[in-house]
Design an enzyme around this catalytic site. Structure first.
Site: not given
Ligand code: PMP
Length: 285
Positions: A52, A151
């Site tokens: 990612r 991200k």
């Molecule tokens: N949405 C946002 C905006 C995030 O920052 C995150 C991670 N903290 C998530 C969803 C969840 O993603 P992950 O399960 O990969 O941590």
């Protein structure tokens, strides 16, 4: 004794881990990152996080001057150097040092930072009692503006929504997209249960493709639940039997109130609890 921080090509003492004030990560939020968990000394879904990270970087035309395997090795080395058994890794790639202008193409090499630390989790009571949330009035970034699947280091969209939650003495807010459909929470993905079916918005609704989201979908299906990706309205949340959020730090946490409406029996539901258990089991297996 401070932490050992990975900075570009090796480990340095925390006090020496510094970046330039001309780094565009600082000046413009120009960069990408990942938050990753360590359970029992094992890094959870590292390859998925690395994939990612490179996908986010590619989308903003940021070159990571290392191949994936090297970055994986560097991440393991950082966890080991800090003796982290249960903790949290922050992997950051900034655009690097540039001028005061926006131009990213003249920035020198992107900076790679890896921090492995202990983790500040939500208190256990919140898993027992559930979260109260509000609907943020700030909508999630339009996918044609800055796609939420990237991200990036620019979290102001989420931060503004988080302030709305905090102003209301709550820890999370639900963010909707430009069409009014549920996108995600400020730092977590959203799931709702209706008629026993687990529903989560498609990432095209404006959410990050969460790695916890993916794991929870897989675990739920393995345990015979029907899981569908479908747009959710604010009403769908109000009418849900259960709502839960998923994320690297939060894992699976129940939502028991939204905009003053009680969800289910006002306690985290059975599916929420089961999926939290399954996820923890899986993470430590
Ligand atoms: N949405 C946002 C905006 C995030 O920052 C995150 C991670 N903290 C998530 C969803 C969840 O993603 P992950 O399960 O990969 O941590």
């Amino acid at each position: 004794m401070g932490l050992k921080i990975w900075l570009n090509d090796g480990l340095v003492d925390e006090a020496e881990a510094k970046v330039s004030v001309f780094d565009h990560g600082l000046l413009y939020g120009d960069g990408v990152f990942e938050g990753i968990r360590v359970y029992d000394g094992k890094i959870f879904e590292l390859e998925a996080h690395i994939n990612r990270l490179y996908a986010s970087a590619g989308a903003i035309r940021l070159t990571i001057h290392k191949d994936k395997q090297t970055l994986i090795n560097n991440t393991h080395a950082t966890v080991k150097a800090n003796n982290i058994a249960d903790g949290y890794i922050r992997l950051v790639v900034t655009r690097g040092i540039g001028t005061l202008g926006l131009n990213p193409l003249i920035c020198k090499k992107g900076q790679i930072i890896i921090i492995a630390d202990t983790i500040q989790l939500y208190p256990p009571e919140l898993y027992e009692n559930g979260l109260k949330v509000i609907s943020a009035s700030t909508i999630r970034n339009h996918p044609l503006s800055l796609n939420p699947q990237i991200k990036s280091l620019n979290y102001l969209n989420n931060i503004i929504a988080k302030i709305e939650a905090l102003d209301n003495d709550m820890l999370e807010a639900i963010m909707y997209n430009h069409e009014g459909y549920v996108a995600e929470a400020t730092g977590d993905n959203v799931f709702a249960v209706r008629d026993g079916i687990i529903i989560t918005p498609p990432t095209s609704a404006g959410s990050l493709e969460g790695i916890t989201r993916r794991a929870v979908i897989k675990l739920a299906r393995e345990n015979s639940y029907e899981v569908i990706e479908q747009n959710l309205t604010r009403y769908d949340l109000y009418a849900a039997e259960e709502i839960f959020l998923t994320g690297t730090a939060a894992e699976v946490i129940g939502v028991v109130e939204i905009d003053g409406r009680r969800i289910g029996a006002g306690r985290p539901g059975a599916i929420t609890k089961e999926l939290l258990e399954k996820l923890e089991e899986y993470a430590r297996s």
